[in-house]
Design a protein around this motif. Structure first.
Motif, mmCIF file in Angstrom:
data_model
loop_
_atom_site.group_PDB
_atom_site.id
_atom_site.type_symbol
_atom_site.label_atom_id
_atom_site.label_comp_id
_atom_site.label_asym_id
_atom_site.label_seq_id
_atom_site.Cartn_x
_atom_site.Cartn_y
_atom_site.Cartn_z
ATOM 1 N N THR A 23 -8.939 -0.720 11.669
ATOM 2 C CA THR A 23 -9.729 -1.308 10.577
ATOM 3 C C THR A 23 -9.603 -2.819 10.586
ATOM 4 O O THR A 23 -8.705 -3.379 11.213
ATOM 5 C CB THR A 23 -9.236 -0.776 9.221
ATOM 6 N N PRO A 24 -10.478 -3.507 9.855
ATOM 7 C CA PRO A 24 -10.315 -4.952 9.698
ATOM 8 C C PRO A 24 -8.987 -5.276 9.022
ATOM 9 O O PRO A 24 -8.447 -4.452 8.275
ATOM 10 C CB PRO A 24 -11.497 -5.359 8.803
ATOM 11 N N PRO A 25 -8.423 -6.452 9.266
ATOM 12 C CA PRO A 25 -7.122 -6.810 8.678
ATOM 13 C C PRO A 25 -7.239 -7.060 7.167
ATOM 14 O O PRO A 25 -8.330 -7.262 6.631
ATOM 15 C CB PRO A 25 -6.729 -8.088 9.416
ATOM 16 N N VAL A 26 -6.093 -7.050 6.498
ATOM 17 C CA VAL A 26 -6.033 -7.368 5.066
ATOM 18 C C VAL A 26 -5.133 -8.591 4.903
ATOM 19 O O VAL A 26 -4.329 -8.912 5.782
ATOM 20 C CB VAL A 26 -5.484 -6.192 4.239
ATOM 21 N N HIS A 27 -5.264 -9.268 3.763
ATOM 22 C CA HIS A 27 -4.484 -10.491 3.511
ATOM 23 C C HIS A 27 -3.756 -10.328 2.183
ATOM 24 O O HIS A 27 -4.348 -10.403 1.107
ATOM 25 C CB HIS A 27 -5.420 -11.704 3.460
ATOM 26 N N MET A 28 -2.444 -10.089 2.267
ATOM 27 C CA MET A 28 -1.628 -9.912 1.073
ATOM 28 C C MET A 28 -0.155 -9.965 1.470
ATOM 29 O O MET A 28 0.172 -9.881 2.670
ATOM 30 C CB MET A 28 -1.950 -8.584 0.374
ATOM 31 N N PRO A 29 0.762 -10.095 0.512
ATOM 32 C CA PRO A 29 2.191 -10.114 0.856
ATOM 33 C C PRO A 29 2.632 -8.777 1.451
ATOM 34 O O PRO A 29 2.285 -7.712 0.918
ATOM 35 C CB PRO A 29 2.880 -10.383 -0.488
ATOM 36 N N SER A 30 3.395 -8.815 2.504
ATOM 37 C CA SER A 30 3.860 -7.580 3.130
ATOM 38 C C SER A 30 4.792 -6.805 2.194
ATOM 39 O O SER A 30 4.828 -5.571 2.227
ATOM 40 C CB SER A 30 4.579 -7.892 4.449
ATOM 41 N N GLU A 31 5.543 -7.526 1.340
ATOM 42 C CA GLU A 31 6.430 -6.845 0.403
ATOM 43 C C GLU A 31 5.644 -5.959 -0.556
ATOM 44 O O GLU A 31 6.072 -4.849 -0.888
ATOM 45 C CB GLU A 31 7.247 -7.872 -0.402
ATOM 46 N N ILE A 32 4.488 -6.449 -0.987
ATOM 47 C CA ILE A 32 3.660 -5.656 -1.911
ATOM 48 C C ILE A 32 3.055 -4.457 -1.196
ATOM 49 O O ILE A 32 3.013 -3.341 -1.734
ATOM 50 C CB ILE A 32 2.550 -6.537 -2.524
ATOM 51 N N LEU A 33 2.586 -4.681 0.055
ATOM 52 C CA LEU A 33 2.024 -3.569 0.812
ATOM 53 C C LEU A 33 3.081 -2.495 1.066
ATOM 54 O O LEU A 33 2.786 -1.290 1.026
ATOM 55 C CB LEU A 33 1.439 -4.081 2.125
ATOM 56 N N ASP A 34 4.328 -2.918 1.305
ATOM 57 C CA ASP A 34 5.425 -1.947 1.464
ATOM 58 C C ASP A 34 5.577 -1.094 0.211
ATOM 59 O O ASP A 34 5.702 0.132 0.277
ATOM 60 C CB ASP A 34 6.743 -2.681 1.745
ATOM 61 N N ILE A 35 5.600 -1.752 -0.938
ATOM 62 C CA ILE A 35 5.759 -1.026 -2.206
ATOM 63 C C ILE A 35 4.603 -0.060 -2.418
ATOM 64 O O ILE A 35 4.795 1.085 -2.844
ATOM 65 C CB ILE A 35 5.855 -2.032 -3.373
ATOM 66 N N VAL A 36 3.370 -0.511 -2.111
ATOM 67 C CA VAL A 36 2.183 0.321 -2.329
ATOM 68 C C VAL A 36 2.225 1.563 -1.433
ATOM 69 O O VAL A 36 2.064 2.696 -1.908
ATOM 70 C CB VAL A 36 0.910 -0.500 -2.068
ATOM 71 N N ILE A 37 2.431 1.360 -0.143
ATOM 72 C CA ILE A 37 2.432 2.494 0.791
ATOM 73 C C ILE A 37 3.575 3.450 0.473
ATOM 74 O O ILE A 37 3.384 4.673 0.378
ATOM 75 C CB ILE A 37 2.517 1.993 2.244
ATOM 76 N N LYS A 38 4.768 2.894 0.285
ATOM 77 C CA LYS A 38 5.908 3.747 -0.019
ATOM 78 C C LYS A 38 5.712 4.485 -1.336
ATOM 79 O O LYS A 38 6.014 5.683 -1.452
ATOM 80 C CB LYS A 38 7.186 2.912 -0.076
ATOM 81 N N GLY A 39 5.176 3.790 -2.344
ATOM 82 C CA GLY A 39 4.961 4.414 -3.638
ATOM 83 C C GLY A 39 3.952 5.541 -3.580
ATOM 84 O O GLY A 39 4.141 6.607 -4.184
ATOM 85 N N LEU A 40 2.848 5.341 -2.842
ATOM 86 C CA LEU A 40 1.818 6.377 -2.748
ATOM 87 C C LEU A 40 2.333 7.615 -2.013
ATOM 88 O O LEU A 40 2.086 8.753 -2.426
ATOM 89 C CB LEU A 40 0.577 5.822 -2.040
ATOM 90 N N ILE A 41 3.029 7.379 -0.904
ATOM 91 C CA ILE A 41 3.548 8.512 -0.134
ATOM 92 C C ILE A 41 4.635 9.237 -0.927
ATOM 93 O O ILE A 41 4.657 10.475 -0.987
ATOM 94 C CB ILE A 41 4.068 8.034 1.235
ATOM 95 N N ARG A 42 5.499 8.482 -1.540
ATOM 96 C CA ARG A 42 6.558 9.107 -2.331
ATOM 97 C C ARG A 42 5.955 9.907 -3.487
ATOM 98 O O ARG A 42 6.384 11.034 -3.765
ATOM 99 C CB ARG A 42 7.495 8.034 -2.861
ATOM 100 N N ASN A 43 4.950 9.337 -4.163
ATOM 101 C CA ASN A 43 4.295 10.053 -5.265
ATOM 102 C C ASN A 43 3.662 11.352 -4.772
ATOM 103 O O ASN A 43 3.780 12.407 -5.408
ATOM 104 C CB ASN A 43 3.228 9.147 -5.894
ATOM 105 N N ALA A 44 2.983 11.284 -3.595
ATOM 106 C CA ALA A 44 2.338 12.474 -3.050
ATOM 107 C C ALA A 44 3.366 13.536 -2.684
ATOM 108 O O ALA A 44 3.188 14.729 -2.975
ATOM 109 C CB ALA A 44 1.500 12.102 -1.823
ATOM 110 N N VAL A 45 4.469 13.112 -2.052
ATOM 111 C CA VAL A 45 5.503 14.068 -1.635
ATOM 112 C C VAL A 45 6.160 14.720 -2.850
ATOM 113 O O VAL A 45 6.362 15.942 -2.897
ATOM 114 C CB VAL A 45 6.557 13.353 -0.747
#
Length: 636
Positions: free
Chosen positions: A483-505
């Motif tokens: 996909t095209p790249p995104v522009h944001m802090p990597s720390e926030i993207l970590d929290i988002v991805i981890k939070g979504l996966i953890r919530n789903a699990v």
């Protein structure tokens, strides 16, 4: 021949007599026609001599002004208002100067004291020698037309103002000023009801000057007293021509202000189901109050009733919102303070447990039960720290008092600490380590955005996260496109991805499945994490979308490991990600269906599809509930 000679003389004499008789008849006919015209002329006609005594008035004059010809013939009618005498003299001079006058606007009294707006057209009457002998005036009554035009203008201004003012005080002041002009009175007042205290109070007073208005606004009285109280309680308008003859007139208002009330008119301000106040006017400037004044004031009152109530409600809501914001800020400060206060002792306890473990190892004490207890303590201390960080994210207003305080103390005591460490420890760099540890624990983080390739980042994140929930029996369907790249802090993207996966699990029972999809939609990256678990209740979805969170009942709290089914019962992840979406370049959409077997938050899932009595196969669970979280990222 003589008879013949006398014939023409006799013929001429007969012709002269005939002409005189004919002229007389024609004169009488003209007089009758003039009388008939004056009798049926719809406008008043007024004929008077040079000494201003009446010679003739037509029936229309009698009908409009009230005097009869028999009453006023040979007399002077005093129907010019005192304040218009100078204008009348000026008009008379113009009449004699120009011999006629057209469309001269003025006012005149009627016999019963009413004042009429009139337009005068007139001419001078002359005798055979062209000398003035009197005047004839046609007085057209323009009262209704002028009042309607004035009413339309004022109502138009009021209607415009209703939607232009947000503050009730400004709106009512303008309306009061317009009422004063419309009814032509000395004072106009809007009194509103305090239904809780059953009182009336002057919300706005248009009388003389600002100082007078202040006097009125100090006055409150029971809602059943006075003329306005009577109108408020009965819901019917009331006209008092002479207040000295009114037994329930409230003299207290005159005594506490500089007003001397002579006559007054009050009408209720009503909504469909109740009366909210009274509009009152006092001291008619010219004449007395009439039914037209009552109708006009009632029309204004009915027009402004709903906007007044809406503005009052709006002001009450704004006041409540302001108070709520103040309380919310106070709450945030308390929670933030407690969160920071919590971090320090938790960190100290954690460090003490680590130190205890090292000391035990140094003494040769290797006990697996003790190590298990220490690990359990560390794990729960870390859970407390995780909650603290999440609370900080939810508040979005971080304060770092602990960081500033500790670093200042560290700087002030650096020499003393260096000396102490040199005596007690062989580690010369211990002071620096302590300083760096404080920075790690307490310092504000300056997050910088950078360009990230989401497909690569997601694959790496999944690789790191998989071991953390490897103990769960879940089926992951992963489809990642470039996909095209995104522009944001990597720390926030970590929290988002981890939070979504953890919530789903944590929301999916064992033997369930989770689909993770990354694709390009409308030239922008879209991340979809779909679990086929228990789903969110409608109330919890609403709270998340409105930036609220309510913790579950205390009986549902657990001390499970992260990624266990229903672990911890905290549920901050989605709310945290929702709040981040307001600051960072992605849009969040949550679609969720609650499992019908457990429709309420208080209902429990066994945590394993094989243990669910409602599911014969895993497919039964897949089709019963679940949550799809979609993140649509913006341009890098």
């Amino acid at each position: 021949m003589k008879p013949l000679d006398r014939g023409p003389e006799k013929e001429g004499s007969r012709n002269i007599k005939k002409s005189t008789a004919q002229l007389y008849r024609e004169s009488r006919l003209a007089q009758k026609r003039l009388n008939a015209m004056l009798k049926f002329l719809p406008d008043p006609v007024f004929v008077f001599s040079l000494n201003n005594t009446v010679e003739y008035i037509n029936p229309a004059f009698e009908r409009v002004f009230g005097w009869t010809l028999k009453e006023v013939k040979g007399k002077n009618i005093r129907f010019i208002p005192d304040h218009l005498i100078a204008q009348a003299n000026q008009g008379m001079r113009l009449l004699y100067q120009n011999r006629l006058v057209h469309d001269f606007e003025t006012q005149r009294y009627t016999k019963d004291g009413r004042i009429l707006d009139i337009v005068i057209n007139g001419s001078i009457l002359y005798d055979e020698e062209d000398k003035p002998v009197g005047q004839v005036l046609i007085l057209r009554d323009m009262t209704v037309e002028k009042r309607m035009a004035k009413t339309n203008q004022i109502m138009f201004r009021i209607s415009k103002a209703l939607h232009s003012y947000q503050k009730l005080g400004d709106l009512i002041a303008l309306i009061n000023s317009e009422i004063q002009k419309l009814i032509s009175v000395e004072g106009a007042f809007i009194l509103l009801a305090d239904q809780r205290k059953d009182q009336l109070y002057f919300f706005s007073a248009q009388f003389r000057d600002k100082e007078s208005e202040k006097l009125f606004k100090k006055i409150k009285f029971p809602a059943d007293q006075g003329v306005t109280g009577h109108v408020y309680k009965t819901g019917k308008p009331l006209m008092i021509p002479d207040v000295s003859q009114c037994s329930f007139f409230l003299r207290r208002v005159d005594e506490e202000t500089d007003m001397v009330t002579k006559n007054m008119l009050s009408v209720p301000i009503q909504l469909q189901d109740r009366t909210i106040g009274v509009a009152a006017v006092v001291n008619k400037l010219h004449g007395t109050f009439d039914t037209t004044d009552m109708e006009l004031l009632s029309m204004v009152a009915s027009t402004i009733a709903l906007p007044i109530e809406n503005t009052r409600i709006n002001e009450a809501l704004r006041k409540s919102y302001k108070e709520l914001k103040t309380l919310n800020r106070a709450k945030d400060k308390v929670i933030n303070h407690l969160a920071h206060e919590l971090k320090t002792p938790v960190s100290v306890v954690g460090a003490s447990m680590t130190l205890l473990s090292k000391k035990m190892n140094a003494l040769g004490i290797n006990s697996q039960p003790i190590e298990t207890i220490l690990n359990r303590g560390r794990r729960n201390l870390q859970r407390i720290l995780d909650i603290q960080y999440e609370v900080e994210d939810l508040l979005r207003k971080k304060e770092f008092k602990a960081h500033h305080l500790l670093t200042r103390l560290m700087d002030a005591c650096r020499d003393e600490l260096d000396s102490l460490i040199a005596l007690e420890s062989e580690d010369a760099g211990l002071a620096g380590k302590i300083h760096r540890k404080l920075e790690t624990l307490f310092a504000p983080k300056d997050l910088k955005s950078r360009t990230l390739h989401l497909d690569e980042y997601l694959e790496e994140s999944l690789r790191q996260l998989r071991p953390e929930f490897s103990h769960r029996r879940l089926f992951l369907g992963i489809r990642i496109e470039k996909t095209p790249p995104v522009h944001m802090p990597s720390e926030i993207l970590d929290i988002v991805i981890k939070g979504l996966i953890r919530n789903a699990v944590e929301y999916t029972p064992d033997a369930g499945k989770i689909d993770i999809t990354l694709r390009t939609t409308d030239h922008q990256p879209e991340l979809i994490i779909q679990d086929y678990g228990i789903g969110l209740t409608r109330e919890k979805r609403r709270l998340i979308l409105e930036n609220y969170f309510t913790p579950p009942e205390s009986i549902h709290y657990a001390t499970k490991n992260p990624y266990d089914f229903n672990a911890g019962g905290r549920g901050f992840d989605l709310l945290r990600i929702k709040l981040f979406s307001e600051r960072y370049p992605y849009a969040l959409r949550i679609d969720s269906t609650r499992c019908p077997v457990i429709p309420e938050d208080t209902d429990l899932c066994p945590g394993d599809i094989s243990l669910c009595p409602a599911c014969q196969t895993p497919e039964d669970c897949f089709h019963s509930g679940g949550t799809a979280v979609r993140l649509k990222f913006g341009k890098a």
